[in-house]
Design a protein around this motif. Structure first.
Motif, PDB file in Angstrom:
ATOM      1  N   THR A 176      10.718  21.725  17.728  1.00 58.01           N
ATOM      2  CA  THR A 176      11.565  21.922  18.910  1.00 58.01           C
ATOM      3  C   THR A 176      12.343  23.235  18.821  1.00 58.01           C
ATOM      4  O   THR A 176      12.488  23.948  19.809  1.00 58.01           O
ATOM      5  CB  THR A 176      12.542  20.753  19.088  1.00 58.01           C
ATOM      6  N   SER A 177      12.833  23.578  17.627  1.00 54.58           N
ATOM      7  CA  SER A 177      13.603  24.828  17.512  1.00 54.58           C
ATOM      8  C   SER A 177      12.703  26.025  17.779  1.00 54.58           C
ATOM      9  O   SER A 177      13.099  27.002  18.435  1.00 54.58           O
ATOM     10  CB  SER A 177      14.242  24.936  16.132  1.00 54.58           C
ATOM     11  N   LYS A 178      11.457  25.939  17.325  1.00 51.46           N
ATOM     12  CA  LYS A 178      10.513  27.025  17.563  1.00 51.46           C
ATOM     13  C   LYS A 178      10.274  27.200  19.067  1.00 51.46           C
ATOM     14  O   LYS A 178      10.240  28.315  19.596  1.00 51.46           O
ATOM     15  CB  LYS A 178       9.188  26.705  16.857  1.00 51.46           C
ATOM     16  N   LYS A 179      10.128  26.041  19.721  1.00 50.89           N
ATOM     17  CA  LYS A 179       9.872  26.065  21.160  1.00 50.89           C
ATOM     18  C   LYS A 179      11.055  26.706  21.899  1.00 50.89           C
ATOM     19  O   LYS A 179      10.866  27.546  22.792  1.00 50.89           O
ATOM     20  CB  LYS A 179       9.683  24.624  21.646  1.00 50.89           C
ATOM     21  N   GLN A 180      12.257  26.320  21.490  1.00 52.14           N
ATOM     22  CA  GLN A 180      13.447  26.868  22.148  1.00 52.14           C
ATOM     23  C   GLN A 180      13.520  28.381  21.960  1.00 52.14           C
ATOM     24  O   GLN A 180      13.805  29.127  22.888  1.00 52.14           O
ATOM     25  CB  GLN A 180      14.705  26.223  21.564  1.00 52.14           C
ATOM     26  N   GLU A 181      13.208  28.804  20.724  1.00 51.09           N
ATOM     27  CA  GLU A 181      13.215  30.246  20.456  1.00 51.09           C
ATOM     28  C   GLU A 181      12.244  30.968  21.371  1.00 51.09           C
ATOM     29  O   GLU A 181      12.580  31.979  21.995  1.00 51.09           O
ATOM     30  CB  GLU A 181      12.789  30.492  19.007  1.00 51.09           C
ATOM     31  N   ASN A 182      11.038  30.409  21.471  1.00 54.81           N
ATOM     32  CA  ASN A 182      10.025  31.027  22.340  1.00 54.81           C
ATOM     33  C   ASN A 182      10.529  31.126  23.768  1.00 54.81           C
ATOM     34  O   ASN A 182      10.368  32.170  24.426  1.00 54.81           O
ATOM     35  CB  ASN A 182       8.743  30.188  22.321  1.00 54.81           C
ATOM     36  N   GLU A 183      11.160  30.041  24.234  1.00 57.69           N
ATOM     37  CA  GLU A 183      11.664  30.042  25.612  1.00 57.69           C
ATOM     38  C   GLU A 183      12.738  31.107  25.811  1.00 57.69           C
ATOM     39  O   GLU A 183      12.763  31.823  26.822  1.00 57.69           O
ATOM     40  CB  GLU A 183      12.221  28.658  25.960  1.00 57.69           C
ATOM     41  N   GLN A 184      13.596  31.203  24.795  1.00 60.31           N
ATOM     42  CA  GLN A 184      14.655  32.208  24.881  1.00 60.31           C
ATOM     43  C   GLN A 184      14.064  33.608  24.965  1.00 60.31           C
ATOM     44  O   GLN A 184      14.468  34.441  25.787  1.00 60.31           O
ATOM     45  CB  GLN A 184      15.567  32.117  23.662  1.00 60.31           C
ATOM     46  N   VAL A 185      13.057  33.855  24.101  1.00 60.03           N
ATOM     47  CA  VAL A 185      12.421  35.177  24.113  1.00 60.03           C
ATOM     48  C   VAL A 185      11.803  35.443  25.473  1.00 60.03           C
ATOM     49  O   VAL A 185      11.962  36.523  26.050  1.00 60.03           O
ATOM     50  CB  VAL A 185      11.346  35.251  23.009  1.00 60.03           C
ATOM     51  N   GLU A 186      11.129  34.424  25.995  1.00 58.71           N
ATOM     52  CA  GLU A 186      10.459  34.605  27.291  1.00 58.71           C
ATOM     53  C   GLU A 186      11.463  34.910  28.392  1.00 58.71           C
ATOM     54  O   GLU A 186      11.272  35.830  29.211  1.00 58.71           O
ATOM     55  CB  GLU A 186       9.677  33.337  27.645  1.00 58.71           C
ATOM     56  N   SER A 187      12.556  34.110  28.388  1.00 60.96           N
ATOM     57  CA  SER A 187      13.557  34.317  29.453  1.00 60.96           C
ATOM     58  C   SER A 187      14.202  35.700  29.321  1.00 60.96           C
ATOM     59  O   SER A 187      14.473  36.386  30.314  1.00 60.96           O
ATOM     60  CB  SER A 187      14.618  33.218  29.402  1.00 60.96           C
ATOM     61  N   ALA A 188      14.392  36.125  28.066  1.00 63.46           N
ATOM     62  CA  ALA A 188      14.977  37.449  27.859  1.00 63.46           C
ATOM     63  C   ALA A 188      14.055  38.529  28.410  1.00 63.46           C
ATOM     64  O   ALA A 188      14.492  39.479  29.095  1.00 63.46           O
ATOM     65  CB  ALA A 188      15.216  37.669  26.368  1.00 63.46           C
TER      66      ALA A 188
END
Lengths: 242, 132
Positions: B112-124
């Motif tokens: 889940t933490s990996k997924k959140q990181e990916n989402e953050q990167v994408e949104s950025a």
């Protein structure tokens, strides 16, 4: 160095764990083919298996003890003519009773169920039961062998003695209390020519069995070994009349 | 290297186990308990590794010690006519579930933490694009 240590230890542990697991799988597979839903039945089956194992072990011990006894007897009677004669008598009597393995010329008959449903002429059989080997068939064949002066007979390793009964137990045949099943190998010691002539004659019992489509094979052998009776002969009622 | 040793050990054990003689049925119960104890140690070891407090000495002594102790206790239970092996199974399997839960949670949180990181990167990245 440290990492190597860890790797070797873990390897050995995995080795031990898998070896134990595989052996256990095979043991369970071998003994407990059907698992019942009721706990009690499983426990009972457990008990039966355990007793059976104990019985087999004890039986092996008995056979071993009998061998030792024989040796001790031989040694004890070595320097004594009267006891030597007695010893010989015992051996002779045991042979006549069927308690020792015997060998000599004879015949080997193989009877097996026919699974094709066709008679020997290739016609479809009307009564499939006639293509199976029944206890009556074995009794008849043994009777004919006795008629041809057989001196020792065994069926699938079970020696035929005075108290042997051959009974039908549904899908198996019981002899000497042991269950046996097709193919049946009957071994008899005696004159091979006499056996062959009396069994294979036209109109003989084997002739009709063959005609019904039962698999019948006879082999005359110069040297055949008939197994010993592996039970206990005990008499309760008979006495010598004075 | 450690992984390789484990795989080689497993394969060797399986091959030798297939050709090894069978255990008498009377003793197969003891072997089963020992296997459960050893399996419990293995899962405990994995959980300890994830928590980063894995100790080889503790692991090895637990592996063999638990197996032998459980056999002895089962034997004692047989003599006393008490089904001690049931207690051993309850303890070991209960611990196995605990350790499995620890392992599951560890990987779940990692995922889940990996997924959140990916989402953050994408949104950025997206905000960067829109700002351009």
């Amino acid at each position: 160095m440290h990492k190597k240590h860890i790797a070797i230890t873990l390897g050995i542990m995995c080795f031990a764990l898998t070896i134990a697991t595989v052996i256990q799988f095979r043991t369970v597979d071998n003994t407990n083919k059907t698992v019942s839903s009721s706990l009690k039945e499983n426990a009972l089956r457990d008990e039966v298996l355990r007793w059976k194992e104990k019985y087999d072990n004890t039986y092996l011990e008995l056979a071993e003890s009998a061998k030792t006894l024989e040796e001790v007897r031989k040694q004890a009677t070595q320097n004594d003519t009267t006891s030597m004669a007695k010893q010989q008598e015992i051996t002779q009597n045991n042979m006549l009773l069927g308690l020792t393995e015997v060998t000599g010329p004879g015949i080997e008959i193989t009877l097996a169920d026919n699974n094709t449903g066709l008679t020997s002429e290739g016609n479809e059989v009307l009564d499939i039961s006639s293509q199976l080997v029944h206890n009556d068939d074995l009794i008849q064949v043994i009777n004919e062998l006795n008629n041809a002066q057989a001196e020792a007979i065994s069926v699938n390793g079970q020696r035929v003695i005075q108290t042997s009964s051959i009974t039908c137990e549904g899908n198996v045949i019981k002899i000497n209390g042991q269950k046996i099943t097709s193919p049946f190998t009957i071994k008899a010691i005696g004159s091979p020519g006499l056996f062959s002539g009396s069994l294979n004659r036209i109109g003989g019992y084997l002739y009709f069995m063959k005609k019904d489509g039962v698999y019948v094979e006879t082999k005359q052998l110069d040297n055949i070994t008939v197994e010993a009776y592996n039970g206990v002969i005990s008499y309760k009622y008979i006495k010598i009349k004075e | 290297m450690i992984l390789m040793a484990i795989v080689i050990g497993c394969i060797l054990g399986a091959v030798i186990g297939i050709y090894a003689p069978l255990v008498p049925y009377t003793y197969s119960g003891y072997l089963a308990i020992a296997i459960i104890a050893a399996l419990d140690s293995v899962f405990g070891g994995i959980a300890a590794t994830l928590k980063k407090n894995f100790d080889l000495k503790v692991f090895v002594t637990g592996f063999f010690g638990n197996a032998i102790l459980s056999i002895l206790l089962t034997f004692l239970g047989e003599k006393l006519n008490v089904d001690i092996y049931l207690a051993a199974i309850v303890v070991f399997v209960g611990r196995m579930f605990n350790n499995l839960a620890i392992i599951r949670r560890y990987y779940l949180s990692k995922w889940t933490s990996k997924k959140q990181e990916n989402e953050q990167v994408e949104s950025a990245e997206k905000t960067e694009e829109t700002s351009k």
